[in-house]
Enzyme design. Structure first.
Site, short mmCIF file in Angstrom:
data_model
loop_
_atom_site.label_atom_id
_atom_site.label_comp_id
_atom_site.label_asym_id
_atom_site.label_seq_id
_atom_site.Cartn_x
_atom_site.Cartn_y
_atom_site.Cartn_z
N THR A 22 6.87 -7.18 4.23
CA THR A 22 6.87 -6.61 5.58
C THR A 22 7.16 -7.67 6.65
O THR A 22 6.84 -8.85 6.46
CB THR A 22 5.47 -6.01 5.88
OG1 THR A 22 5.37 -5.70 7.28
CG2 THR A 22 4.35 -6.98 5.57
N TYR A 24 -3.40 -6.79 6.75
CA TYR A 24 -2.26 -6.22 6.02
C TYR A 24 -1.16 -7.26 5.83
O TYR A 24 -0.69 -7.50 4.71
CB TYR A 24 -1.73 -4.98 6.77
CG TYR A 24 -0.41 -4.50 6.23
CD1 TYR A 24 -0.31 -4.04 4.92
CD2 TYR A 24 0.75 -4.54 7.02
CE1 TYR A 24 0.91 -3.62 4.40
CE2 TYR A 24 1.96 -4.12 6.50
CZ TYR A 24 2.04 -3.67 5.20
OH TYR A 24 3.25 -3.27 4.69
#
Ligand code: UDP
Length: 334
Positions: free
Chosen positions: A116, A140
């Site tokens: 990501t 995350y």
């Protein structure tokens, strides 16, 4: 090629299974259906299993002998990760460790992993190249960065080949309307705006308009999910055909950023509907601008986004929102 896709019942995983099947590969889907949907399992043989279950993973790899794994199974909500970091570390880091050890024990050599843009944190400047510093600002993002380090460690120790695909903002839906986005709760920008124009959401909230951007709202690089899927196919084929032991993180984006306000205008124009909205607080963990420099993916994989014009992304998302998505919601409520 026989390929195992973890998280193949999710938004990006299911689109990837379709792309792999279309390219002539044989697909096995490994998913625990915690956030994915049975209604999105259409391309491949389904094995219900958890990535935290190392024994089941090993048994599955022994039974099907895939040449590669595409690992999309993960918790992926930034806000949720701030509230419950342990769950993210356990599932994302722990689950990936199980996968890597199961690969090592069964002789699977190639892995492509969902990463990501959140690994970059708040970048000094944009567009972002893969060599820029990684300073994630949320659990995350941290889990995904640690996963990339784990890939490099296992590559060194066990000769794996790997690619970590750093998605910018996945958006849109299958051009044929066969799969798409359906999260519960839905936190993503475009689906939430579509919920607002259909009345499913009473009011849309712009999360912050005091960012250092031209109109004050956050700027993101939206990439069509079908383009992401094609990158996964190219990546796993590249690893299979290349020298063993290679690895790289690759940005997947368009190089063009749009602000929340620009997206709002485009959604209203394309759907020909208005939404009621208000300006709210900033959302914790949101960098002001994330835009990719994507030439490495083109150089290494020959990948170029072909469906990621903003208009096309929103049109595909809108078609999915008013048709296919309903089947996923119905299946979930059964
Ligand atoms: N956003 C917003 N309202 C919403 C959902 C998102 O203003 O209801 C903003 C969010 O603050 C971010 C951008 O839209 O700047 C994209 O958010 P999304 O959750 O879609 O993706 P992320 O960038 O977090 O991966």
């Amino acid at each position: 090629m026989k390929i195992l896709v973890t998280g193949g019942a999710g938004y990006i995983g299911s689109q990837t299974c379709k792309a792999l099947t279309t390219a002539g590969h044989q697909v096995f889907i490994y998913d625990n259906l915690s956030t994915g949907s049975r209604a999105l399992i259409k391309w491949g043989e389904f094995i219900q299993g958890d990535i935290l279950d190392g024994e089941r993973l090993r048994a599955c790899l022994r039974a099907h002998e895939p040449e590669g794994i595409i690992h999309c199974a993960a918790f992926s909500q930034v806000g949720e990760s701030l509230g419950d970091p342990g769950a993210y570390i356990r599932n994302n880091v722990g689950g990936t460790l199980h996968i890597l050890e199961a690969m090592r024990d069964t002789g699977v050599r190639n892995i492509v992993v969902s990463s990501t843009a959140a690994v970059y944190g708040i970048p000094d400047h944009c567009p972002i190249t893969e060599d820029m510093p990684t300073h994630p600002i949320t659990p995350y993002g941290e889990t995904k960065l640690f996963i990339e380090w784990m890939l490099a460690d296992f590559a060194r120790a066990s000769g794996f080949s790997w690619m970590a695909l750093r998605y910018f903002n996945a958006a849109g839906a299958d051009p044929e309307g066969e799969c798409g986005e359906c999260h519960t709760p839905e936190t993503h920008l475009i689906p939430r705006m579509l919920m607002a124009v259909t009345g499913e959401l009473e009011e849309f909230r712009i999360m912050g308009n005091n960012y250092p951007t031209p109109d004050g709202t956050c700027v993101r690089d939206y990439i069509h999910v079908a383009d992401l899927a094609s990158a996964h196919v190219l990546a796993i084929e590249h690893l299979r055909n290349g020298e063993p032991g290679q690895g790289a993180p690759l940005n997947l984006g368009t190089g063009i950023g749009f602000s929340v306000k620009q997206i709002l205008d485009a959604v209203q124009q394309i759907t020909e509907r208005q939404m009621s909205y208000r300006i709210g607080e900033r959302r914790p963990g949101d960098p002001p601008v994330l835009v990719a420099e994507g030439s490495r993916a083109e150089e290494i994989l020959g990948w170029k986004p072909s469906r990621s014009r903003l208009h096309t992304i929103i049109e595909d998302a809108w078609k999915w929102h008013i048709s296919g998505r309903q089947a996923v919601i119905k299946a979930a409520s059964r």
